[in-house]
Design an enzyme around this catalytic site. Structure first.
Site, PDB file in Angstrom:
ATOM      1  N   HIS A   1      -8.147   8.255  -0.529  1.00 56.07           N
ATOM      2  CA  HIS A   1      -8.382   8.118   0.255  1.00 56.07           C
ATOM      3  C   HIS A   1      -9.137   7.229   1.787  1.00 56.07           C
ATOM      4  O   HIS A   1      -9.221   7.728   2.736  1.00 56.07           O
ATOM      5  CB  HIS A   1      -6.907   7.661   1.219  1.00 56.07           C
ATOM      6  CG  HIS A   1      -6.536   6.932   2.520  1.00 56.07           C
ATOM      7  ND1 HIS A   1      -7.451   6.721   3.078  1.00 56.07           N
ATOM      8  CD2 HIS A   1      -5.941   5.706   1.705  1.00 56.07           C
ATOM      9  CE1 HIS A   1      -6.639   5.203   3.870  1.00 56.07           C
ATOM     10  NE2 HIS A   1      -6.256   4.799   2.926  1.00 56.07           N
TER      11      HIS A   1
ATOM     12  N   ASP B   1       0.936  -1.192  -0.547  1.00 54.20           N
ATOM     13  CA  ASP B   1       0.383   0.231   0.211  1.00 54.20           C
ATOM     14  C   ASP B   1       0.831   1.253  -0.141  1.00 54.20           C
ATOM     15  O   ASP B   1       1.481   1.033   0.640  1.00 54.20           O
ATOM     16  CB  ASP B   1      -1.144   0.376   1.349  1.00 54.20           C
ATOM     17  CG  ASP B   1      -1.678  -0.885   0.926  1.00 54.20           C
ATOM     18  OD1 ASP B   1      -3.178  -0.189   1.520  1.00 54.20           O
ATOM     19  OD2 ASP B   1      -2.244  -1.888   0.021  1.00 54.20           O
TER      20      ASP B   1
ATOM     21  N   HIS C   1      -6.091   2.921  -5.011  1.00 56.54           N
ATOM     22  CA  HIS C   1      -6.463   2.986  -3.877  1.00 56.54           C
ATOM     23  C   HIS C   1      -6.956   4.166  -3.518  1.00 56.54           C
ATOM     24  O   HIS C   1      -6.922   4.865  -2.657  1.00 56.54           O
ATOM     25  CB  HIS C   1      -4.799   3.333  -2.771  1.00 56.54           C
ATOM     26  CG  HIS C   1      -5.468   2.814  -1.047  1.00 56.54           C
ATOM     27  ND1 HIS C   1      -5.822   1.783  -1.057  1.00 56.54           N
ATOM     28  CD2 HIS C   1      -4.236   2.982  -0.451  1.00 56.54           C
ATOM     29  CE1 HIS C   1      -5.241   1.481   0.248  1.00 56.54           C
ATOM     30  NE2 HIS C   1      -4.710   2.253   1.292  1.00 56.54           N
TER      31      HIS C   1
ATOM     32  N   HIS D   1       2.993  -2.456   4.520  1.00 60.72           N
ATOM     33  CA  HIS D   1       3.435  -0.552   3.738  1.00 60.72           C
ATOM     34  C   HIS D   1       4.837  -0.157   3.000  1.00 60.72           C
ATOM     35  O   HIS D   1       5.389  -0.576   4.183  1.00 60.72           O
ATOM     36  CB  HIS D   1       2.194  -0.316   4.789  1.00 60.72           C
ATOM     37  CG  HIS D   1       1.072  -0.041   5.358  1.00 60.72           C
ATOM     38  ND1 HIS D   1       0.362  -1.354   5.783  1.00 60.72           N
ATOM     39  CD2 HIS D   1      -0.286   0.637   4.737  1.00 60.72           C
ATOM     40  CE1 HIS D   1      -0.847  -0.994   5.810  1.00 60.72           C
ATOM     41  NE2 HIS D   1      -1.206   0.291   5.252  1.00 60.72           N
TER      42      HIS D   1
END
Length: 314
Positions: free
Chosen positions: A191, A136, A187, A283
């Site tokens: 967000h 991510d 993504h 991440h």
């Protein structure tokens, strides 16, 4: 009718009304809570955010209710249209229960059923020792180039889920991801938690980012990782209709903080939770993840695991 008879009749009617009201209150007070809630839901169906916005500006809903004349029949209320908004919009957070037996973890049964219904993913091929690495990328913290170097050195392909801010600030890294054969997924632009925004906002969040990505790379996006791992049946349905496949995970750790864990700790956690078909979430803002990645890949290969692409999942 005599005066006494009239008084008696009035008292009898009042008593009957009072008794009826008392029975109604008793019934409501002595019903299971679930029964009462169910009845309330049936009488006042929950509307989506889009419908609520439309209702608040609809002059018909602001008009006073008028009692029909004796020679008129009140019209039946209009039935809601069968649209995407009629599916459940209950917000669900993705979770899984890790184990030390290297088996597919237990997940929320409701979420699992919804992913099956809308072609979402949280694991890959379970028949072999396959791993699917995903990262991510909410923002760049100086470690993505090092992650890409490690992947290139080991000849491993991964998936990177980026935001609108990321592609604006780091177009060269996004282009490098594509050039080196990695998947770049959506993504969202800003967000948001998808269940908390309207269908139109979801479409804008995805299309804005995908258009910027296509202008930069000439490629299209087809995978989506919902921000915060939050979703509902409505968001799964809407995003699937837009051509996206929602991707969750079966292996993860508390690594969204840049200084969380050491390289040894983070690697040990992943190895402990690894299983056939694992979709691993890491991440890229975490320094320890970038530092442990070469050793993680090496140990996985030594144990017979193969790194696969999301494109290889049926």
């Amino acid at each position: 009718m005599s005066k006494n008879k009239k008084v008696f009749a009035a008292l009898a009617i009042a008593a009957a009304v009072s008794l009826g009201s008392g029975l109604l209150v008793y019934y409501q007070q002595n019903q299971p809570a679930s029964t009462i809630v169910k009845e309330q839901v049936q009488q006042q169906p929950v509307q989506s955010q889009l419908n609520v916005a439309q209702t608040s500006t609809n002059p018909q809903t602001q008009s006073p209710v008028t009692k029909p004349k004796n020679d008129q029949i009140a019209p039946a209320p209009a039935k809601p249209a069968a649209t995407a908004e009629n599916v459940s919009d209950q917000k669900i957070g993705w979770y899984y229960k890790p184990n030390n037996q290297h088996k597919l973890p237990e997940v929320n049964p409701t979420g699992k059923a919804l992913l099956e219904k809308y072609d979402g993913l949280y694991h890959g091929n379970l028949a072999g020792k396959n791993i699917y690495l995903t990262f991510d990328e909410g923002y760049e913290n100086g470690y993505t180039a090092k992650i890409l170097d490690a992947l290139k050195e080991a000849n491993v392909k991964a998936a990177f889920f980026i935001t609108g801010d990321y592609i604006k600030r780091n177009p060269e890294l996004v282009q490098r991801m594509v050039n080196e054969g990695h998947i770049v997924g959506n993504h969202t632009d800003h967000h948001p938690s998808l269940p908390e925004v309207s269908n139109e906002r979801i479409k804008k969040e995805l299309s804005t980012l995908s258009q910027e990505f296509e202008q930069l790379t000439g490629k299209k996006m087809k995978y989506l990782r919902p921000p915060k791992g939050e979703y509902s049946e409505r968001t799964l349905k809407v995003t699937r209709e837009l051509g996206y496949r929602n991707v969750f995970w079966s292996v993860a750790l508390v690594d969204w903080q840049p200084d969380a864990g050491s390289p040894e700790q983070n690697k040990a956690t992943v190895m402990q939770r690894l299983h056939n078909g694992a979709i691993v979430l890491l991440h890229a803002v975490n320094k320890a993840n970038a530092e442990m990645l070469p050793d993680l890949i090496k140990e996985c290969k030594q144990q017979g695991y193969q790194f696969k692409s999301l494109d290889e999942i049926n």
